[in-house]
Design a protein around this motif. Structure first.
Motif, PDB file in Angstrom:
ATOM      1  N   LEU A  79       0.861  -1.183   0.000  1.00  0.00           N
ATOM      2  CA  LEU A  79       0.000   0.000   0.000  1.00  0.00           C
ATOM      3  C   LEU A  79       0.893   1.227   0.000  1.00  0.00           C
ATOM      4  O   LEU A  79       1.758   1.365   0.869  1.00  0.00           O
ATOM      5  N   VAL A  80       0.726   2.095  -0.963  1.00  0.00           N
ATOM      6  CA  VAL A  80       1.531   3.314  -1.050  1.00  0.00           C
ATOM      7  C   VAL A  80       0.796   4.455  -0.362  1.00  0.00           C
ATOM      8  O   VAL A  80      -0.406   4.636  -0.555  1.00  0.00           O
ATOM      9  N   TRP A  81       1.549   5.215   0.447  1.00  0.00           N
ATOM     10  CA  TRP A  81       1.000   6.456   0.989  1.00  0.00           C
ATOM     11  C   TRP A  81       2.021   7.549   0.732  1.00  0.00           C
ATOM     12  O   TRP A  81       3.222   7.340   0.817  1.00  0.00           O
ATOM     13  N   SER A  82       1.544   8.713   0.357  1.00  0.00           N
ATOM     14  CA  SER A  82       2.456   9.748  -0.120  1.00  0.00           C
ATOM     15  C   SER A  82       1.821  11.124   0.014  1.00  0.00           C
ATOM     16  O   SER A  82       0.595  11.257   0.073  1.00  0.00           O
ATOM     17  N   ILE A 102      -2.820   5.944  -1.034  1.00  0.00           N
ATOM     18  CA  ILE A 102      -3.511   6.871  -0.149  1.00  0.00           C
ATOM     19  C   ILE A 102      -2.673   8.126   0.028  1.00  0.00           C
ATOM     20  O   ILE A 102      -1.452   8.057   0.157  1.00  0.00           O
ATOM     21  N   ASN A 103      -3.330   9.270   0.005  1.00  0.00           N
ATOM     22  CA  ASN A 103      -2.638  10.539   0.228  1.00  0.00           C
ATOM     23  C   ASN A 103      -2.487  10.760   1.730  1.00  0.00           C
ATOM     24  O   ASN A 103      -3.439  10.616   2.497  1.00  0.00           O
ATOM     25  N   LYS A 104      -1.274  11.122   2.178  1.00  0.00           N
ATOM     26  CA  LYS A 104      -1.016  11.303   3.609  1.00  0.00           C
ATOM     27  C   LYS A 104      -1.901  12.371   4.237  1.00  0.00           C
ATOM     28  O   LYS A 104      -2.206  12.304   5.437  1.00  0.00           O
ATOM     29  N   VAL A 105      -2.319  13.334   3.439  1.00  0.00           N
ATOM     30  CA  VAL A 105      -3.168  14.404   3.966  1.00  0.00           C
ATOM     31  C   VAL A 105      -4.463  13.827   4.543  1.00  0.00           C
ATOM     32  O   VAL A 105      -4.992  14.300   5.544  1.00  0.00           O
ATOM     33  N   ASN A 106      -4.955  12.763   3.900  1.00  0.00           N
ATOM     34  CA  ASN A 106      -6.216  12.160   4.328  1.00  0.00           C
ATOM     35  C   ASN A 106      -6.025  10.849   5.079  1.00  0.00           C
ATOM     36  O   ASN A 106      -6.989  10.153   5.380  1.00  0.00           O
ATOM     37  N   ALA A 107      -4.765  10.518   5.383  1.00  0.00           N
ATOM     38  CA  ALA A 107      -4.457   9.168   5.868  1.00  0.00           C
ATOM     39  C   ALA A 107      -5.018   8.859   7.251  1.00  0.00           C
ATOM     40  O   ALA A 107      -5.406   7.721   7.525  1.00  0.00           O
ATOM     41  N   VAL A 110      -8.486   7.216   7.212  1.00  0.00           N
ATOM     42  CA  VAL A 110      -8.776   6.058   6.358  1.00  0.00           C
ATOM     43  C   VAL A 110      -7.651   5.034   6.277  1.00  0.00           C
ATOM     44  O   VAL A 110      -7.813   4.002   5.632  1.00  0.00           O
ATOM     45  N   ILE A 111      -6.523   5.276   6.951  1.00  0.00           N
ATOM     46  CA  ILE A 111      -5.377   4.385   6.784  1.00  0.00           C
ATOM     47  C   ILE A 111      -5.708   2.958   7.205  1.00  0.00           C
ATOM     48  O   ILE A 111      -5.314   2.000   6.538  1.00  0.00           O
ATOM     49  N   VAL A 112      -6.431   2.780   8.305  1.00  0.00           N
ATOM     50  CA  VAL A 112      -6.745   1.420   8.757  1.00  0.00           C
ATOM     51  C   VAL A 112      -7.683   0.731   7.769  1.00  0.00           C
ATOM     52  O   VAL A 112      -7.504  -0.451   7.451  1.00  0.00           O
ATOM     53  N   LEU A 125      -8.371   2.702  -3.438  1.00  0.00           N
ATOM     54  CA  LEU A 125      -8.126   4.034  -3.980  1.00  0.00           C
ATOM     55  C   LEU A 125      -9.176   4.977  -3.392  1.00  0.00           C
ATOM     56  O   LEU A 125     -10.257   4.535  -3.001  1.00  0.00           O
ATOM     57  N   SER A 126      -8.838   6.262  -3.357  1.00  0.00           N
ATOM     58  CA  SER A 126      -9.837   7.240  -2.934  1.00  0.00           C
ATOM     59  C   SER A 126     -10.984   7.236  -3.951  1.00  0.00           C
ATOM     60  O   SER A 126     -10.798   6.871  -5.114  1.00  0.00           O
TER      61      SER A 126
END
Length: 214
Positions: A79-82, A102-107, A110-112, A125-126
């Motif tokens: 899973l990529v987060w950036s 996943i974008n870190k701004v919104n992580a 929703v990360i879990v 994906l978002s």
């Protein structure tokens, strides 16, 4: 209990993510890394169920790590987060072998959910990015050429990013484990693909891109 490796070049970010993950009774962090080689060795030795991977690492690039994991047929899901916008790297990450972005701004919120989705074998994906991907499938690949960076290969894009961060050619070569001559070749290709007049124009374009997308 699912085991997770965190690959990110910022210690405080890794700590924050680990704290959030370990609030879940069925998830545990089994290792951390800040560059491609360390992360690959960690995945080889510990066989985690999932790796959360940043695009920008201390040395190398998260996309290259994903490709290396897939090339070795390792079973770890990724899973990529950036901090980069989904539209810049999400499709590259999926093509390389990741199962989510996943974008870190919104992580935080929703990360879990993203981790659980990927662990089940589904793609995360978002909603916005999912809509974009479907739109491109319907309307054809020509719709991909929205950003100048979309014209570049993964290695060229990594070079482009490092140029924008002010990294010298010899240091780019060292970070990517390539020769300075190869980096110069990438520079020339990037200039041609982005239809820039000279290397100074390339540097300006790269700096602007980093400012806009970091």
């Amino acid at each position: 209990m699912a085991s997770i490796v965190i690959v990110d070049d910022h210690p405080t970010t890794r700590d924050g993510l680990m704290t959030r993950i370990e609030l879940e009774a069925d998830l545990q962090v089994c290792g951390e890394a800040d560059d491609v080689d360390e992360a690959l060795n960690l995945i080889r030795s510990r066989h985690p169920d999932l790796a959360v991977i940043d695009v920008s690492l201390k040395t190398g690039n998260g996309i290259e790590l994903i490709k290396a994991v897939k090339a070795e047929n390792l079973k770890t899901r990724m899973l990529v987060w950036s901090m980069y916008e989904d539209s810049l790297y999400a499709e590259r990450a999926l093509r390389a072998g990741a199962m989510g972005y996943i974008n870190k701004v919104n992580a935080t919120d929703v990360i879990v959910d993203a981790i659980r989705t990927v662990l089940k074998g589904d793609v995360y994906l978002s909603p916005e990015m999912s809509a974009k991907v479907l739109h491109r499938v319907v309307h054809g690949k020509d719709m991909l050429r929205k950003s100048p960076a979309e014209a570049l290969s993964d290695r060229e894009l990594q070079t482009f990013e490092l140029i924008g961060r002010g990294v010298k050619t010899v240091d780019i070569a060292a970070a990517m484990h390539l020769s300075p001559k190869t980096i110069e070749t990438y520079r020339s290709r990037i200039k041609e693909k982005l239809e820039l007049d000279d290397m100074a124009a390339l540097a300006r374009e790269a700096v602007q891109w980093v400012i806009e997308n970091s």
